[in-house]
Design an enzyme around this catalytic site. Structure first.
Site, PDB file in Angstrom:
ATOM      1  N   ARG A  83      -0.105  -9.139 -35.585  1.00 39.34           N
ATOM      2  CA  ARG A  83       0.157  -9.809 -36.858  1.00 39.34           C
ATOM      3  C   ARG A  83      -0.824  -9.262 -37.889  1.00 39.34           C
ATOM      4  O   ARG A  83      -1.981  -8.987 -37.573  1.00 39.34           O
ATOM      5  CB  ARG A  83      -0.016 -11.332 -36.738  1.00 39.34           C
ATOM      6  N   GLU A 114       4.137  -9.998 -46.123  1.00 39.96           N
ATOM      7  CA  GLU A 114       5.355  -9.224 -45.849  1.00 39.96           C
ATOM      8  C   GLU A 114       6.534  -9.809 -46.627  1.00 39.96           C
ATOM      9  O   GLU A 114       6.713 -11.028 -46.626  1.00 39.96           O
ATOM     10  CB  GLU A 114       5.659  -9.228 -44.346  1.00 39.96           C
ATOM     11  N   HIS A 164       7.406  -3.891 -39.969  1.00 38.63           N
ATOM     12  CA  HIS A 164       7.468  -4.967 -38.966  1.00 38.63           C
ATOM     13  C   HIS A 164       8.753  -4.863 -38.139  1.00 38.63           C
ATOM     14  O   HIS A 164       9.601  -5.748 -38.133  1.00 38.63           O
ATOM     15  CB  HIS A 164       7.385  -6.348 -39.623  1.00 38.63           C
TER      16      HIS A 164
END
Length: 361
Positions: A276, A304, A325
């Site tokens: 993360r 994000e 991601h």
């Protein structure tokens, strides 16, 4: 006002008849299908007779009809309610926040099914106050994430993006050459399922040593065939050529990898983050990368999507490889995730909950 079929059902069910009579005495009407339905449906959770309804709040990243079919195969009615409210018994999300305001739109909800491993986007306190349980999918993307960790390391070491850009620009020779993983020291921070799988994959490349950090000793890491060694974080960052992060994001790990650890890396070191974004001090990392203190392969970020003015986007392209991601996002993992989500809901409906992260009060 039952009609012939309803009268026949009442004759066959003395308890149901008694229930209706009791309701009538109080001046209320109870539809026959609810009187004869399972208790969960009697509570009004929105599905057709005998079925519970699941409201899907976010696209599941597989074709919609496939996601719906997966839930329907487990016996649920499905309400594809990405923005609207519902009378559903359960709501299903991936990463879309489930706040108190969202829960207010689904007043009959008894369980939040998170089609994802992380669940920090669910307001657990709001769920607790409403007596709502939360379930997640803890291990659907182990192989996918581990493979991208190795893929990012190879991309940085072998300068794959740089080579691609050079060819598209009409060039050919782009650097003096990359590096091999063989005979390097590889460090794994976080030795859960994904960390262990990542170590297994790196082991296949013949590193000189595999170092690992975890809050608890992990025999799966130290025993054959991995044969890793537990060390303190400071030693791991000082000694490793490749450091791969695999810790969950929570209150204890926010900013876990700060400037003091990052400064222990060497210019030839590579930091991989597929965990993360919040576990790393991203501002310090961007600054040190721009100073060429180390290189990195990053799939996750503090915010994000990445804001256009984020310093990480100003880092020279030969210092960092960025992906949006996608570590978890293989076709196999996404379908596996949907199947586990449906199984979680069926288990909860059957009174045998699994993968529970918040018990219903």
């Amino acid at each position: 006002h039952l009609g012939p079929v309803g009268k026949l059902a009442l004759l066959a069910s003395a308890p149901a008849a008694a229930m209706l009579a009791s309701c009538a005495r109080w001046g209320r009407r109870l539809p026959l299908q609810r009187a004869l339905a399972p208790a969960a449906v009697q509570r009004g959770f929105g599905g057709s007779a005998g079925k519970l309804k699941v409201a899907v709040l976010q696209d599941q990243q597989i074709p919609r009809q496939d996601a719906m079919a997966t839930l329907q195969d487990k016996g649920f009615d499905v309400d594809w309610s990405l923005t609207s409210g519902s009378d559903a018994w359960a709501v299903c999300t991936v990463t879309s926040p489930v706040t108190a305001e969202v829960l207010d739109k689904h007043p009959a909800c008894k369980v939040v099914a998170v089609s994802f491993t992380g669940f920090n986007h669910v307001d657990l306190e709001a769920c607790r106050k409403r007596g709502i349980a939360v379930v997640n999918v803890p291990a659907y993307s182990t192989d996918a994430v581990a493979e991208l960790s190795v893929g990012l390391a190879l991309s940085v070491y072998r300068e794959i993006p740089l080579g691609d850009r050079k060819l598209r620009e009409g060039g050919w020779v782009c650097s003096p050459g990359g590096f091999e993983i063989r005979d390097k020291v590889v460090g794994i921070v976080g030795l859960g399922d994904i960390g262990i799988r990542t170590a297994q994959l790196f082991r296949a490349f013949g590193p000189r040593e595999l170092l690992g950090w975890s809050r608890r000793q992990k025999p799966a890491f130290t025993d054959a065939p991995i044969g890793g060694k537990h060390v303190e974080l400071e030693e791991l960052f000082e000694r490793c050529d490749i450091v791969s992060l695999h810790v969950a994001l929570n209150a204890e790990t926010q900013g876990f990898v700060g400037r003091s650890l990052l400064e222990r890396l060497r210019p030839e070191s590579v930091l991989i983050n597929v965990a993360r974004g919040g576990v790393v001090d991203q501002k310090a990392m961007a600054e040190l990368l721009s100073q060429r203190r180390f290189r990195a392969g990053l799939d996750v970020f503090a915010v994000e999507p990445i804001p256009a003015d984020d310093p990480i986007l100003k880092v020279p392209a030969d210092q960092v490889v960025l992906t949006p991601h996608v570590a978890y996002k293989s076709q196999e993992a996404l379908r596996r995730r949907m199947a586990i989500t449906a199984a979680n809901l069926r288990a909860f409906a059957n009174g045998a909950p699994q993968n529970v992260v918040l018990q219903a009060s």
